[in-house]
Design an enzyme around this catalytic site. Structure first.
Site, mmCIF file in Angstrom:
data_model
loop_
_atom_site.group_PDB
_atom_site.id
_atom_site.type_symbol
_atom_site.label_atom_id
_atom_site.label_comp_id
_atom_site.label_asym_id
_atom_site.label_seq_id
_atom_site.Cartn_x
_atom_site.Cartn_y
_atom_site.Cartn_z
ATOM 1 N N HIS A 11 2.783 3.401 -8.993
ATOM 2 C CA HIS A 11 2.580 2.033 -9.143
ATOM 3 C C HIS A 11 4.164 1.428 -10.045
ATOM 4 C CE1 HIS A 11 -1.303 2.328 -7.740
ATOM 5 N NE2 HIS A 11 -1.854 2.747 -8.899
ATOM 6 N N TRP A 43 -11.388 -2.870 -8.745
ATOM 7 C CA TRP A 43 -12.237 -2.555 -10.132
ATOM 8 C C TRP A 43 -12.781 -1.426 -9.799
ATOM 9 C CZ3 TRP A 43 -10.450 -5.324 -14.033
ATOM 10 C CH2 TRP A 43 -10.177 -6.412 -13.895
ATOM 11 N N GLU A 68 1.201 -13.502 12.421
ATOM 12 C CA GLU A 68 1.553 -12.248 13.108
ATOM 13 C C GLU A 68 1.230 -11.065 11.753
ATOM 14 O OE1 GLU A 68 3.041 -11.677 15.971
ATOM 15 O OE2 GLU A 68 2.805 -13.625 16.586
ATOM 16 N N SER A 80 -7.962 -5.530 4.679
ATOM 17 C CA SER A 80 -8.872 -5.206 3.501
ATOM 18 C C SER A 80 -9.195 -6.590 2.678
ATOM 19 C CB SER A 80 -7.941 -4.263 2.726
ATOM 20 O OG SER A 80 -7.516 -2.963 3.222
ATOM 21 N N ARG A 137 0.327 7.586 -2.654
ATOM 22 C CA ARG A 137 0.835 8.519 -1.608
ATOM 23 C C ARG A 137 2.407 8.884 -1.961
ATOM 24 N NH1 ARG A 137 -1.263 5.989 3.300
ATOM 25 N NH2 ARG A 137 -1.976 4.354 1.836
ATOM 26 N N SER A 188 -10.083 -7.731 -5.655
ATOM 27 C CA SER A 188 -11.324 -7.895 -6.340
ATOM 28 C C SER A 188 -12.088 -6.421 -6.150
ATOM 29 C CB SER A 188 -12.330 -8.947 -5.864
ATOM 30 O OG SER A 188 -12.001 -9.262 -4.423
ATOM 31 N N GLU A 189 -11.560 -5.615 -5.230
ATOM 32 C CA GLU A 189 -12.134 -4.220 -4.996
ATOM 33 C C GLU A 189 -11.545 -3.359 -5.931
ATOM 34 O OE1 GLU A 189 -11.491 -6.315 -2.288
ATOM 35 O OE2 GLU A 189 -13.692 -6.925 -2.325
ATOM 36 N N ASP A 239 0.975 -1.200 -0.028
ATOM 37 C CA ASP A 239 -0.142 -0.074 0.041
ATOM 38 C C ASP A 239 0.767 1.306 0.051
ATOM 39 O OD1 ASP A 239 -2.241 1.672 0.101
ATOM 40 O OD2 ASP A 239 -2.833 1.113 2.110
ATOM 41 N N LEU A 289 12.173 -19.691 -3.818
ATOM 42 C CA LEU A 289 11.018 -19.166 -3.386
ATOM 43 C C LEU A 289 9.925 -19.361 -4.239
ATOM 44 C CD1 LEU A 289 10.145 -16.755 -1.657
ATOM 45 C CD2 LEU A 289 10.339 -15.370 -3.845
HETATM 46 C C1 FPP Z 1 -1.588 0.227 -3.479
HETATM 47 O O1 FPP Z 1 -1.251 1.589 -3.617
HETATM 48 C C2 FPP Z 1 -1.001 -0.801 -4.702
HETATM 49 C C3 FPP Z 1 -1.943 -1.240 -5.327
HETATM 50 C C4 FPP Z 1 -3.366 -1.003 -5.631
HETATM 51 C C5 FPP Z 1 -1.288 -2.341 -6.605
HETATM 52 C C6 FPP Z 1 0.032 -3.116 -6.174
HETATM 53 C C7 FPP Z 1 0.514 -2.713 -7.477
HETATM 54 C C8 FPP Z 1 1.910 -2.759 -7.586
HETATM 55 C C9 FPP Z 1 2.956 -2.808 -6.474
HETATM 56 C C10 FPP Z 1 2.691 -2.381 -8.953
HETATM 57 C C11 FPP Z 1 2.506 -3.681 -9.512
HETATM 58 C C12 FPP Z 1 2.800 -5.010 -9.445
HETATM 59 C C13 FPP Z 1 3.251 -5.964 -10.122
HETATM 60 C C14 FPP Z 1 3.213 -7.473 -9.409
HETATM 61 C C15 FPP Z 1 3.782 -5.886 -11.453
HETATM 62 P P1 FPP Z 1 -2.409 2.688 -3.820
HETATM 63 O O2 FPP Z 1 -2.600 3.144 -4.995
HETATM 64 O O3 FPP Z 1 -3.533 1.956 -3.066
HETATM 65 O O4 FPP Z 1 -1.768 3.616 -2.850
HETATM 66 P P2 FPP Z 1 -2.200 5.247 -1.905
HETATM 67 O O5 FPP Z 1 -3.194 4.028 -0.742
HETATM 68 O O6 FPP Z 1 -1.213 5.778 -1.251
HETATM 69 O O7 FPP Z 1 -3.164 5.571 -2.745
#
Ligand code: FPP
Length: 239
Positions: free
Chosen positions: A36, A68, A206, A195, A23, A65-66, A19, A130
Site C-alpha cells: 500500500h 471494510w 473505454e 468491482s 500481490r 465501501s467493500e 489493484d 488537474l
Molecule cells: C488494492 O490492492 C488497493 C487498495 C485496496 C487500496 C488502494 C490504496 C492505495 C493505492 C494506497 C493509498 C492511497 C492513497 C490515495 C493515499 P489489493 O490490496 O487489493 O491488492 P491484491 O489484490 O494484490 O491483494
C-alpha cells in the site's frame, strides 16, 4: 479533447482501479502495508503524469465501501496512509495547480480524516489544473441508491415531475456531477471486473485491463493506456 504529442486524443476523465498492492508485497516477501505504501508512491507519480499529459480529471478508487470487510489492521494501515498522504501532499498538489473532489460516503470516515479532506479541498479549490478525485468509502450501487432517494423525495414533494427524470437529471444527482464525462477506466493487476466502481458513468467509457501491479504503475504505463485509448474508435451506440 486535447491531443498528445502523437496527435492522439487524450481522455478528459480517467478513472483507475488501483489493484495489486498485496500481490506486489507478497512477491517481495513484504507485509501488505508495504504494498500500500508503494501504491501511494504510484499515486503521486500518476497524478503528476496525468497533469502533465493534459488529463482534466483523474479519479482514483482509494477505498471502496467493500474494503471494510478487510482485517481491522489493514483498514487502520490504509487510513493511516490516507492521513499521511493528505498531510504530506497537499502543498505539492497546490504547487501543481491540482484541485480535489471527493466521491463516495467519505463523510463517514474518521472525523479527523473528514477534517483533513475538507481542509485540503478548500485549500485547493481555486486551482485550475488537474482535478484529482478520490473515491473514498465509495460504492457505485450506494451512489446510485443515494441519487434515487433524492429523486424519490423530490417527486414525493412535488418539486420533480417523474416524467422529467432523464439521464441528465440522474447525472446531476450523482457524486460525479461536477466532473467531465468518464472516458477511460483502467484496472491494474490483470483482474477484469468493475468491482462496483462508477457503474452508471462507465456506460460508454473505454475499459482497459493491464497486467501491471499498481505499485509498478508509472508515467510510461499511463502514456501507454492513453495511447490505447486514442487508437480505439468510440461509437456511443452509433455505427
Ligand atoms: C488494492 O490492492 C488497493 C487498495 C485496496 C487500496 C488502494 C490504496 C492505495 C493505492 C494506497 C493509498 C492511497 C492513497 C490515495 C493515499 P489489493 O490490496 O487489493 O491488492 P491484491 O489484490 O494484490 O491483494
Amino acid at each position: 479533447m486535447p491531443t498528445g504529442g502523437d496527435g492522439l486524443a487524450v481522455p478528459r476523465h480517467v478513472a483507475i482501479i488501483m489493484d495489486g498492492n498485496g500481490r506486489w508485497a507478497k512477491k517481495r516477501l513484504l507485509p501488505r502495508v508495504a504494498g500500500h505504501r508503494a501504491g501511494m508512491e504510484a499515486v503521486r507519480r500518476t497524478i503528476k503524469a496525468a497533469s502533465e499529459l493534459g488529463v482534466e480529471a483523474l479519479t482514483l478508487y482509494a477505498f471502496s465501501s467493500e474494503n471494510w470487510r478487510r482485517p481491522e489492521t489493514e483498514i487502520a494501515d490504509l487510513m493511516g496512509l490516507l492521513r499521511f498522504y493528505l498531510r504530506r501532499e497537499v502543498a505539492d498538489l497546490d504547487r501543481n495547480d491540482v484541485r480535489l473532489e471527493l466521491i463516495g460516503d467519505w463523510r463517514a470516515l474518521d472525523p479527523d480524516i473528514v477534517g483533513d479532506l475538507e481542509a485540503a479541498r478548500t485549500r485547493l479549490a481555486d486551482n485550475r489544473g488537474l482535478t484529482l478525485v478520490l473515491a473514498l468509502n465509495y460504492g457505485a450501487q450506494d451512489e446510485i441508491l443515494r441519487a434515487i432517494r433524492t429523486i424519490a423525495a423530490d417527486a414525493r414533494d412535488g418539486t420533480l415531475d417523474p416524467d422529467a427524470i432523464d439521464a441528465d437529471a440522474f447525472d446531476a444527482r450523482l457524486d460525479t456531477a461536477p466532473l467531465p464525462p468518464l472516458d477511460l477506466v483502467i484496472r491494474t493487476s490483470g483482474e477484469q471486473r468493475l468491482s462496483n466502481f462508477l457503474l452508471w458513468q462507465s456506460a460508454y467509457a473505454e475499459l482497459l485491463f493491464v497486467e501491471t501491479l499498481w505499485p509498478d504503475f508509472d508515467r510510461a504505463a499511463l502514456e501507454q493506456a492513453i495511447a490505447t485509448f486514442g487508437r480505439r474508435e468510440r461509437r456511443y451506440g452509433g455505427r
